[in-house]
Enzyme design. Sequence first.
Site, PDB file in Angstrom:
ATOM      1  N   GLU A 257     -33.324  60.640  28.017  1.00 44.79           N
ATOM      2  CA  GLU A 257     -33.691  61.212  26.706  1.00 44.79           C
ATOM      3  C   GLU A 257     -35.056  61.902  26.773  1.00 44.79           C
ATOM      4  O   GLU A 257     -35.847  61.859  25.825  1.00 44.79           O
ATOM      5  CB  GLU A 257     -33.573  60.153  25.601  1.00 44.79           C
ATOM      6  CG  GLU A 257     -32.163  59.555  25.622  1.00 44.79           C
ATOM      7  CD  GLU A 257     -31.708  58.873  24.381  1.00 44.79           C
ATOM      8  OE1 GLU A 257     -32.278  59.105  23.313  1.00 44.79           O
ATOM      9  OE2 GLU A 257     -30.738  58.099  24.496  1.00 44.79           O
TER      10      GLU A 257
HETATM   11  C1  LIG Z   1     -28.675  56.299  33.521  1.00 45.16           C
HETATM   12  C2  LIG Z   1     -28.776  57.629  32.857  1.00 45.16           C
HETATM   13  C3  LIG Z   1     -28.213  57.838  31.616  1.00 45.16           C
HETATM   14  C4  LIG Z   1     -28.244  59.103  31.023  1.00 45.16           C
HETATM   15  N1  LIG Z   1     -27.560  59.344  29.852  1.00 45.16           N
HETATM   16  C5  LIG Z   1     -27.400  60.617  29.412  1.00 45.16           C
HETATM   17  C6  LIG Z   1     -26.500  60.928  28.347  1.00 45.16           C
HETATM   18  O1  LIG Z   1     -25.872  60.056  27.751  1.00 45.16           O
HETATM   19  N2  LIG Z   1     -26.321  62.241  28.005  1.00 45.16           N
HETATM   20  C7  LIG Z   1     -26.997  63.246  28.639  1.00 45.16           C
HETATM   21  O2  LIG Z   1     -26.785  64.401  28.276  1.00 45.16           O
HETATM   22  N3  LIG Z   1     -27.873  62.983  29.639  1.00 45.16           N
HETATM   23  C8  LIG Z   1     -28.076  61.698  30.049  1.00 45.16           C
HETATM   24  N4  LIG Z   1     -28.923  61.422  31.095  1.00 45.16           N
HETATM   25  C9  LIG Z   1     -29.671  62.497  31.720  1.00 45.16           C
HETATM   26  C10 LIG Z   1     -31.172  62.388  31.545  1.00 45.16           C
HETATM   27  O3  LIG Z   1     -31.532  62.690  30.239  1.00 45.16           O
HETATM   28  C11 LIG Z   1     -31.829  63.273  32.612  1.00 45.16           C
HETATM   29  O4  LIG Z   1     -31.656  62.610  33.851  1.00 45.16           O
HETATM   30  C12 LIG Z   1     -33.276  63.560  32.324  1.00 45.16           C
HETATM   31  O5  LIG Z   1     -33.404  64.384  31.197  1.00 45.16           O
HETATM   32  C13 LIG Z   1     -33.992  64.213  33.502  1.00 45.16           C
HETATM   33  O6  LIG Z   1     -33.253  65.253  34.040  1.00 45.16           O
HETATM   34  P1  LIG Z   1     -32.991  65.285  35.628  1.00 45.16           P
HETATM   35  O7  LIG Z   1     -32.478  63.953  36.018  1.00 45.16           O
HETATM   36  O8  LIG Z   1     -32.122  66.448  35.915  1.00 45.16           O
HETATM   37  O9  LIG Z   1     -34.418  65.460  36.278  1.00 45.16           O
HETATM   38  P2  LIG Z   1     -35.184  66.842  36.509  1.00 45.16           P
HETATM   39  O10 LIG Z   1     -35.194  67.647  35.280  1.00 45.16           O
HETATM   40  O11 LIG Z   1     -34.652  67.477  37.768  1.00 45.16           O
HETATM   41  O12 LIG Z   1     -36.665  66.332  36.773  1.00 45.16           O
HETATM   42  C14 LIG Z   1     -37.117  65.778  38.016  1.00 45.16           C
HETATM   43  C15 LIG Z   1     -38.588  65.413  37.863  1.00 45.16           C
HETATM   44  O13 LIG Z   1     -39.352  66.604  37.605  1.00 45.16           O
HETATM   45  C16 LIG Z   1     -40.104  66.447  36.424  1.00 45.16           C
HETATM   46  N5  LIG Z   1     -40.186  67.735  35.721  1.00 45.16           N
HETATM   47  C17 LIG Z   1     -39.172  68.576  35.394  1.00 45.16           C
HETATM   48  N6  LIG Z   1     -39.633  69.638  34.756  1.00 45.16           N
HETATM   49  C18 LIG Z   1     -40.966  69.478  34.624  1.00 45.16           C
HETATM   50  C19 LIG Z   1     -42.020  70.241  34.041  1.00 45.16           C
HETATM   51  N7  LIG Z   1     -41.793  71.388  33.407  1.00 45.16           N
HETATM   52  N8  LIG Z   1     -43.289  69.765  34.117  1.00 45.16           N
HETATM   53  C20 LIG Z   1     -43.544  68.591  34.726  1.00 45.16           C
HETATM   54  N9  LIG Z   1     -42.602  67.826  35.319  1.00 45.16           N
HETATM   55  C21 LIG Z   1     -41.325  68.260  35.258  1.00 45.16           C
HETATM   56  C22 LIG Z   1     -39.334  65.428  35.600  1.00 45.16           C
HETATM   57  O14 LIG Z   1     -40.162  64.810  34.627  1.00 45.16           O
HETATM   58  C23 LIG Z   1     -38.861  64.480  36.688  1.00 45.16           C
HETATM   59  O15 LIG Z   1     -39.879  63.585  37.005  1.00 45.16           O
HETATM   60  C24 LIG Z   1     -28.935  60.153  31.675  1.00 45.16           C
HETATM   61  C25 LIG Z   1     -29.550  59.917  32.915  1.00 45.16           C
HETATM   62  C26 LIG Z   1     -29.450  58.693  33.520  1.00 45.16           C
HETATM   63  C27 LIG Z   1     -30.062  58.517  34.890  1.00 45.16           C
END
Ligand SMILES: Cc1cc2nc3c(=O)[nH]c(=O)nc-3n(C[C@H](O)[C@H](O)[C@H](O)COP(=O)(O)OP(=O)(O)OC[C@H]3O[C@@H](n4cnc5c(N)ncnc54)[C@H](O)[C@@H]3O)c2cc1C
Length: 381
Positions: A365
């Site tokens: 989230e």
């Molecule tokens: C167990 C679990 C349940 C989930 N449930 C849902 C759900 O029900 N529905 C849904 O839609 N999604 C869900 N998600 C997805 C979740 O919201 C995302 O994993 C999250 O938003 C981060 O996206 P990402 O994993 O692609 O990481 P990325 O966006 O690839 O980020 C990787 C890292 O880079 C950092 N980063 C990225 N951009 C920036 C920036 N501009 N500046 C600084 N740092 C940055 C991030 O903070 C992170 O540390 C879930 C994820 C998990 C693991």
Amino acid sequence: MVSFQLTDDQKEMQELFRKFAQDKVAKVAEEMDEKEEMNMDIIAEMKELGFFGIPFSDEIGGAGMDVLTYALMMEEISKVDASTSITLSVHTSLCASSIEEFATPEQKEKWLRPLADGSKIGCFGLTEPNAGSDVAGAVTTAEKDGDFYVINGAKIFTTNSGFADTFLVFALTDKSVPAHKGMSAFLVDRNTPGLEVQPDIKRMGIRAASNAEVYYNNVRVPAEDMLGKEGTGFKIAMKALDGGRIGIAAQSVGIAQGALDEAIKYCKERKQFGKPITAFQNTQFRMAEDQAMINAARLLTWQAAVAKDNHENYNFLAAQAKLVAATVANDVCRHAVQYMGGYGYCREYGVERKLRDVKITEIYEGTSEVMKMVMSGSMLR
Ligand SMILES: Cc1cc2nc3c(=O)[nH]c(=O)nc-3n(C[C@H](O)[C@H](O)[C@H](O)COP(=O)(O)OP(=O)(O)OC[C@H]3O[C@@H](n4cnc5c(N)ncnc54)[C@H](O)[C@@H]3O)c2cc1C
């Protein structure tokens, strides 16, 4: 000025949630984690008790309570099991709340009532394999075809998808403009042809929650099942996440309080150097600090919940609460294992599971980095 004195009704509900969590959920939490599977009897009991409809009006089948009461539920359930609480949270704050806020009266009858009365479970498909923090990078599309939209794409990490009935999914209806103008939201029944839920993704924590990739292969959705107007999906998703963050902040507070309570109980009994671990000032001071930080995180969480209840802008407050609560909870769970030494590291004691579970609060989230983007965006406007 917001008052944090709980009403008698809120206190009564808090007690009910606490009792259910301790008497029922705590008994199955370890087994669920081992099996990596939700206990559907617990889900059925929570449906029966109205836990899936806490903040929705009784006219639409909900429990007719407020967001603060919902936060109290999230905290109490999370004290014993974060997999169970995230199931409630995604259903309530991401899926059903979006319908409550953006649906037409007809759509509310069709989609919100069964979610609010607990007969159906909802999920929320926004994240894609190549679009996480950067939601605007989404590539799932919904093309108009007569009275239908045809959805094609893949969503990843959709919590509850293994057993959800209602999928709130976001897709581009206009690829020629940026996603914040070209994305729309759709309500999709699980049994719609072309909707394929993959097996649950293996995870570090909240292992009993269902979380999977979902494929949408030519999924035909009646145009009347679009939520909100065409092109407003991005706004709906952001609003849902704002509200969802209050639930995750409450979840973080609950996990932390549960871990600290467990560690205190253990350390009062465990003796080394002829004294209980709690007789060492190092333990006493750190426990006092942990409790202070949990209390601060709880107040921020309640502040955001009350702002939502009062229909004030809670965007900054929810991000702030989630950032602080997730940070505090990760610290406290790490401390809890340390207070308990080798036994804290063992599966037999709940803090090992809590340390694995709590990590996700800094990720889903919106990551903690994204919370800082939301907050600074509003501070530096
Ligand atoms: C167990 C679990 C349940 C989930 N449930 C849902 C759900 O029900 N529905 C849904 O839609 N999604 C869900 N998600 C997805 C979740 O919201 C995302 O994993 C999250 O938003 C981060 O996206 P990402 O994993 O692609 O990481 P990325 O966006 O690839 O980020 C990787 C890292 O880079 C950092 N980063 C990225 N951009 C920036 C920036 N501009 N500046 C600084 N740092 C940055 C991030 O903070 C992170 O540390 C879930 C994820 C998990 C693991």
